[in-house]
Motif scaffolding. Structure first.
Motif, PDB file in Angstrom:
ATOM      1  N   ALA A  21     -13.716 -18.441  13.998  1.00 28.24           N
ATOM      2  CA  ALA A  21     -12.414 -18.711  14.591  1.00 28.24           C
ATOM      3  C   ALA A  21     -11.650 -19.612  13.648  1.00 28.24           C
ATOM      4  O   ALA A  21     -11.966 -20.783  13.517  1.00 28.24           O
ATOM      5  N   THR A  22     -10.665 -19.037  12.951  1.00 31.15           N
ATOM      6  CA  THR A  22      -9.957 -19.808  11.936  1.00 31.15           C
ATOM      7  C   THR A  22      -8.521 -20.068  12.320  1.00 31.15           C
ATOM      8  O   THR A  22      -8.013 -21.185  12.238  1.00 31.15           O
ATOM      9  N   GLY A  23      -7.817 -19.031  12.774  1.00 33.31           N
ATOM     10  CA  GLY A  23      -6.406 -19.193  13.076  1.00 33.31           C
ATOM     11  C   GLY A  23      -6.140 -20.152  14.204  1.00 33.31           C
ATOM     12  O   GLY A  23      -5.056 -20.733  14.303  1.00 33.31           O
ATOM     13  N   ALA A  24      -7.151 -20.368  15.084  1.00 34.64           N
ATOM     14  CA  ALA A  24      -6.935 -21.239  16.227  1.00 34.64           C
ATOM     15  C   ALA A  24      -6.661 -22.668  15.816  1.00 34.64           C
ATOM     16  O   ALA A  24      -6.033 -23.426  16.552  1.00 34.64           O
ATOM     17  N   LEU A  25      -7.142 -23.083  14.653  1.00 35.00           N
ATOM     18  CA  LEU A  25      -6.903 -24.453  14.215  1.00 35.00           C
ATOM     19  C   LEU A  25      -5.427 -24.698  13.967  1.00 35.00           C
ATOM     20  O   LEU A  25      -4.899 -25.772  14.243  1.00 35.00           O
ATOM     21  N   ALA A  26      -4.735 -23.677  13.427  1.00 36.23           N
ATOM     22  CA  ALA A  26      -3.302 -23.833  13.198  1.00 36.23           C
ATOM     23  C   ALA A  26      -2.567 -24.013  14.521  1.00 36.23           C
ATOM     24  O   ALA A  26      -1.615 -24.787  14.629  1.00 36.23           O
ATOM     25  N   VAL A  27      -2.996 -23.304  15.554  1.00 35.54           N
ATOM     26  CA  VAL A  27      -2.404 -23.459  16.872  1.00 35.54           C
ATOM     27  C   VAL A  27      -2.591 -24.879  17.373  1.00 35.54           C
ATOM     28  O   VAL A  27      -1.694 -25.489  17.964  1.00 35.54           O
ATOM     29  N   LEU A  28      -3.795 -25.425  17.136  1.00 35.15           N
ATOM     30  CA  LEU A  28      -4.094 -26.778  17.593  1.00 35.15           C
ATOM     31  C   LEU A  28      -3.145 -27.794  16.971  1.00 35.15           C
ATOM     32  O   LEU A  28      -2.637 -28.692  17.655  1.00 35.15           O
ATOM     33  N   PHE A  29      -2.895 -27.656  15.666  1.00 36.88           N
ATOM     34  CA  PHE A  29      -2.006 -28.614  15.009  1.00 36.88           C
ATOM     35  C   PHE A  29      -0.627 -28.608  15.661  1.00 36.88           C
ATOM     36  O   PHE A  29       0.051 -29.628  15.741  1.00 36.88           O
ATOM     37  N   ALA A  30      -0.184 -27.454  16.127  1.00 39.95           N
ATOM     38  CA  ALA A  30       1.135 -27.382  16.754  1.00 39.95           C
ATOM     39  C   ALA A  30       1.139 -28.064  18.117  1.00 39.95           C
ATOM     40  O   ALA A  30       2.169 -28.571  18.560  1.00 39.95           O
ATOM     41  N   LEU A  31      -0.023 -28.086  18.786  1.00 38.62           N
ATOM     42  CA  LEU A  31      -0.090 -28.660  20.119  1.00 38.62           C
ATOM     43  C   LEU A  31      -0.306 -30.166  20.105  1.00 38.62           C
ATOM     44  O   LEU A  31       0.135 -30.873  21.008  1.00 38.62           O
ATOM     45  N   PRO A  33      -0.025 -34.160  18.898  1.00 35.99           N
ATOM     46  CA  PRO A  33       1.072 -34.983  18.397  1.00 35.99           C
ATOM     47  C   PRO A  33       1.043 -35.067  16.883  1.00 35.99           C
ATOM     48  O   PRO A  33      -0.023 -35.014  16.262  1.00 35.99           O
ATOM     49  N   SER A  34       2.233 -35.197  16.289  1.00 36.58           N
ATOM     50  CA  SER A  34       2.299 -35.274  14.832  1.00 36.58           C
ATOM     51  C   SER A  34       1.573 -36.506  14.341  1.00 36.58           C
ATOM     52  O   SER A  34       1.564 -37.550  14.985  1.00 36.58           O
ATOM     53  N   SER A 118      -7.292 -39.088  22.232  1.00 33.36           N
ATOM     54  CA  SER A 118      -7.109 -38.442  23.527  1.00 33.36           C
ATOM     55  C   SER A 118      -6.310 -39.378  24.420  1.00 33.36           C
ATOM     56  O   SER A 118      -6.044 -40.530  24.087  1.00 33.36           O
ATOM     57  N   GLY A 119      -5.936 -38.864  25.582  1.00 35.66           N
ATOM     58  CA  GLY A 119      -5.168 -39.671  26.520  1.00 35.66           C
ATOM     59  C   GLY A 119      -3.782 -39.099  26.716  1.00 35.66           C
ATOM     60  O   GLY A 119      -3.466 -37.989  26.253  1.00 35.66           O
ATOM     61  N   PRO A 120      -2.926 -39.855  27.412  1.00 33.74           N
ATOM     62  CA  PRO A 120      -1.573 -39.365  27.694  1.00 33.74           C
ATOM     63  C   PRO A 120      -0.843 -38.954  26.413  1.00 33.74           C
ATOM     64  O   PRO A 120      -0.877 -39.667  25.406  1.00 33.74           O
ATOM     65  N   GLY A 121      -0.237 -37.798  26.450  1.00 35.89           N
ATOM     66  CA  GLY A 121       0.500 -37.314  25.296  1.00 35.89           C
ATOM     67  C   GLY A 121      -0.325 -36.515  24.314  1.00 35.89           C
ATOM     68  O   GLY A 121       0.220 -35.956  23.365  1.00 35.89           O
ATOM     69  N   HIS A 122      -1.640 -36.452  24.514  1.00 33.63           N
ATOM     70  CA  HIS A 122      -2.525 -35.690  23.613  1.00 33.63           C
ATOM     71  C   HIS A 122      -3.125 -34.513  24.378  1.00 33.63           C
ATOM     72  O   HIS A 122      -3.665 -34.690  25.473  1.00 33.63           O
ATOM     73  N   ASN A 126      -5.194 -25.566  24.067  1.00 36.40           N
ATOM     74  CA  ASN A 126      -4.741 -24.838  25.247  1.00 36.40           C
ATOM     75  C   ASN A 126      -3.786 -25.655  26.111  1.00 36.40           C
ATOM     76  O   ASN A 126      -3.432 -25.240  27.209  1.00 36.40           O
ATOM     77  N   GLY A 127      -3.409 -26.835  25.611  1.00 34.70           N
ATOM     78  CA  GLY A 127      -2.504 -27.683  26.370  1.00 34.70           C
ATOM     79  C   GLY A 127      -3.178 -28.486  27.452  1.00 34.70           C
ATOM     80  O   GLY A 127      -2.501 -29.022  28.344  1.00 34.70           O
ATOM     81  N   ALA A 128      -4.509 -28.586  27.415  1.00 30.59           N
ATOM     82  CA  ALA A 128      -5.239 -29.300  28.460  1.00 30.59           C
ATOM     83  C   ALA A 128      -4.978 -30.803  28.370  1.00 30.59           C
ATOM     84  O   ALA A 128      -4.872 -31.382  27.282  1.00 30.59           O
TER      85      ALA A 128
END
Length: 320
Positions: A21-31, A33-34, A118-122, A126-128
């Motif tokens: 599973a490689t492409g999923a990491l790019a999705v994670l970066f978008a979800l 916080p910067s 982790s915590g509020p804002g993180h 999957n947006g959990a």
């Protein structure tokens, strides 16, 4: 020269594959916080293998996988000791392999170390919400390409394969042959009715044992050991002899003595046989035991191997 039949078992039914599973990491970066930084540990992913949930020749954490006497070695384990290793597939390719297999979804889960914030804002990929109890895991699945970093409030259920299954994998890596038959008189030397025939097996790890091989997955390794317990020689004249030792090689100094542990005396000549010789068939019985790193142990069904040689037998002619 003895002729051998090699009955090594193929890896039947073990159609092993892996998914990355490689492409999923790019999705994670978008979800996330910067500016968020994380480390996944090991090779950056938990890659699994096998349709039957067994990785052949997988390295154990922090060490190298073990191979049998036939020279099939495992991959190198993680120097970090975090549980990654290499799964050697049936086509001799290798993929990273890790513990944490969940049979419910056929995915591997590796606890990330260190943990991302982790915590509020993180959130995870999957947006959990990560504000409650839980931890980040690297997820990788066998059946599809869905994977990446996920937040789980409960650790995933994990299993280890049946150690006997690994024992069978170790057995299948061994080269187990029939006896390397030695005889006196030899196959090209005439013997006589009533004169002792000496029989022996030229010992090696492939003809007598012990012969050992190891199969492993992260968290469990099993070593199987095979030894010959008996050899039955069917002498070609309807008679046979069973020897529980490898036999004693003949020396000229023994003269006309009988073998102390594995011998025979013919009662008829071989002139009516094809080529004027009896066909001697040696049937070796291999006992196979196994020992797991967990302390469990047992035996596998015995394996049988055969080899052949010949014996020319005549009759002493008395001249008046």
């Amino acid at each position: 020269m003895a002729h051998h039949e090699d009955h090594r078992r193929p890896n039947e039914g073990l159609l092993i594959r892996g998914a990355r599973a490689t492409g999923a990491l790019a999705v994670l970066f978008a979800l996330l916080p910067s500016g968020m930084a994380y480390a996944s540990g090991g090779d950056g992913g938990a890659h699994g293998c096998s349709d039957v949930d067994v990785c052949v020749d997988a390295g154990t954490p922090g060490s190298s996988g073990s191979g049998g006497s036939s020279g099939n070695g495992g991959g190198t384990g993680s120097s970090s000791g975090k549980g990654d290793g290499m799964c050697k597939l049936v086509d001799d390719s290798e993929i990273p392999c890790a513990p944490g297999y969940n049979p419910a979804d056929r995915c591997f889960y590796q606890l990330m170390d260190p943990q991302p914030p982790s915590g509020p804002g993180h959130t995870d990929m999957n947006g959990a919400d990560t504000s409650g109890p839980g931890a980040f895991y690297m997820k990788d699945c066998i059946v599809n390409d869905v994977g990446g970093i996920v937040w789980l409030t409960t650790p995933p259920a994990t299993i280890l394969p049946d150690p006997e299954e690994l024992a069978r994998q170790a057995r299948d890596k061994m080269t187990l042959l029939g006896a390397d038959i030695g005889s006196a008189p030899g196959p090209n030397s005439p013997g006589l009715v009533g004169v002792p025939v000496w029989l022996w097996n030229t010992k090696s790890d492939t003809t007598w044992g012990p012969n050992s091989a190891t199969a492993a997955v992260p968290g469990l390794s099993v070593t199987a050991t095979a030894r010959v317990t008996k050899i039955t020689y069917s002498m070609g004249d309807g008679g046979s002899v069973t020897c529980t030792t490898a036999g004693t090689p003949y020396k000229k100094s023994y003269g006309g003595k009988s073998s102390p542990d594995c011998g025979y005396r013919y009662t008829k000549v071989s002139t009516d046989q094809p080529g004027g010789k009896f066909t001697v068939t040696a049937t070796s019985t291999w006992e196979i035991t196994w020992q797991a790193s967990t302390g469990a142990g047992g035996t596998l069904p015995a394996e049988v191997r055969t080899s052949t040689t010949t014996a020319r037998v005549g009759e002493l002619q008395v001249v008046n």
